[in-house]
Design a protein around this motif. Structure first.
Motif, PDB file in Angstrom:
ATOM      1  N   ARG A 263      -7.688  -2.724   1.156  1.00 52.54           N
ATOM      2  CA  ARG A 263      -6.772  -2.391   1.873  1.00 52.54           C
ATOM      3  C   ARG A 263      -6.933  -1.259   2.865  1.00 52.54           C
ATOM      4  O   ARG A 263      -6.376  -1.216   4.139  1.00 52.54           O
TER       5      ARG A 263
ATOM      6  N   THR B  43      -3.339   2.299   4.762  1.00 48.72           N
ATOM      7  CA  THR B  43      -2.472   1.266   4.749  1.00 48.72           C
ATOM      8  C   THR B  43      -1.545   1.392   3.271  1.00 48.72           C
ATOM      9  O   THR B  43      -0.503   1.482   3.287  1.00 48.72           O
TER      10      THR B  43
ATOM     11  N   ASP C 136       0.816   4.570   3.476  1.00 43.29           N
ATOM     12  CA  ASP C 136       1.927   4.519   4.192  1.00 43.29           C
ATOM     13  C   ASP C 136       3.115   3.440   3.467  1.00 43.29           C
ATOM     14  O   ASP C 136       4.280   3.537   3.478  1.00 43.29           O
ATOM     15  N   GLU C 137       2.398   2.351   2.833  1.00 45.89           N
ATOM     16  CA  GLU C 137       3.125   1.698   1.990  1.00 45.89           C
ATOM     17  C   GLU C 137       4.046   2.446   0.855  1.00 45.89           C
ATOM     18  O   GLU C 137       5.486   2.430   0.499  1.00 45.89           O
TER      19      GLU C 137
END
Length: 297
Positions: free
Chosen positions: A202, A206, A209-210
């Protein structure tokens, strides 16, 4: 913490934690002294960075690893508390990862009356064993479990018996080496774990940020715990427990740079630096680069 204290510029205060009793190679205790000697943490035009004390295990607690870890973590928790209450940003530098119990117990002590704290744990390992599940008995494999309220009372009871972290406010990033008992605990608690395979599929940006969204949701502040063994030992050999296939320094520094200016980012630690395994100060420089990525605060 005085709410007004976080509205002004914060100095970054480096606290050394010479913790080696929790790991099989005690040379990690030499990490803070080496990093201070190498001067890898620098002022920027907008950020004052200064070294505080390097905390050590008191002589009377050297009889067992458990006593040593608890004694150092109690000292560390108090020092982190003092730095936060002065309106500054603590950067704890270890030492083996057992020092995390002290770091985040101190943060919890300051912020608990306002609400829970979140934590991003960046590590090749889960560090979520208890004495009932560990194969090695090493305490540096237990700090996250202890902060979540699981394990020996000597560890969970630092700065009070309550859990310092809630599972829904914790994320692990970069995991690629773990054992069944600790994985079962985190799965049962519902802690979000981004294993290295998922990070590669991913992308770290990403995933980071999650993770940020998770640790910010429902909390009054969050921190980041970086075990340098999250990095690939091909690039950064100077760590306590190297595991192949890790993150690259540049990509992790880029992810951490997203935290600049975030007033809810309250503390950070960088641990498991082993100067005896380093080559040409490469991993020491990595520690400096990661700290530099978050400044100015």
């Amino acid at each position: 913490m005085n709410p007004a204290a976080v509205s002004v510029s914060r100095n970054l205060i480096v606290i050394g934690a010479a913790s080696g009793a929790g790991a099989p190679d005690p040379a990690t205790a030499e990490g803070p002294d080496a990093l201070r000697h190498y001067r890898v943490f620098h002022d920027t035009p907008l950020q004052h960075v200064e070294w505080n004390a390097i905390l050590r295990v008191p002589r009377e607690a050297l009889d067992t690893p458990l006593h040593a870890v608890r004694a150092l973590d109690e000292r560390l928790a108090a020092e982190v508390e003092r730095v936060l209450l002065a309106g500054n940003f603590p950067l704890v530098v270890g030492g083996d990862h057992s020092c995390a119990i002290g770091t985040w117990s101190g943060v919890h002590r300051v912020l608990a009356d306002r609400g829970p704290i979140g934590l991003i744990w960046i590590d090749a390992h889960m560090d979520s064993h208890t004495f009932a599940t560990t194969l090695s008995g090493q305490i540096h494999g237990m700090p996250l479990a202890a902060l979540l309220g699981h394990g020996d009372a000597a560890l969970t009871g630092i700065e009070g018996m309550e859990a310092k972290l809630r599972p829904e406010h914790v994320c692990l990033i970069g995991v690629r080496s773990y054992e069944a008992g600790e994985a079962a605990l985190l799965r049962r608690l519902g802690v979000r774990v981004f294993e290295m395979g998922e990070v590669r599929r991913r992308g770290l940006a990403t995933v980071f940020d999650e993770a940020l969204a998770t640790v910010r949701h429902g909390t009054v502040g969050f921190g980041v715990s970086v075990d340098l063994d999250a990095l690939d030992p091909e690039e950064e050999p100077g760590v306590g427990t190297p595991v192949p296939g890790g993150l690259r320094r540049a990509e992790l520094a880029d992810a951490l740079s997203r935290l600049r200016g975030d007033r809810t980012f309250v503390a950070m630690e960088i641990v498991e630096y082993n100067p005896r395994r380093d080559h040409g100060h490469a991993t020491a420089d990595a520690a400096g680069a990661l700290a530099g990525a978050i400044t100015p605060l």
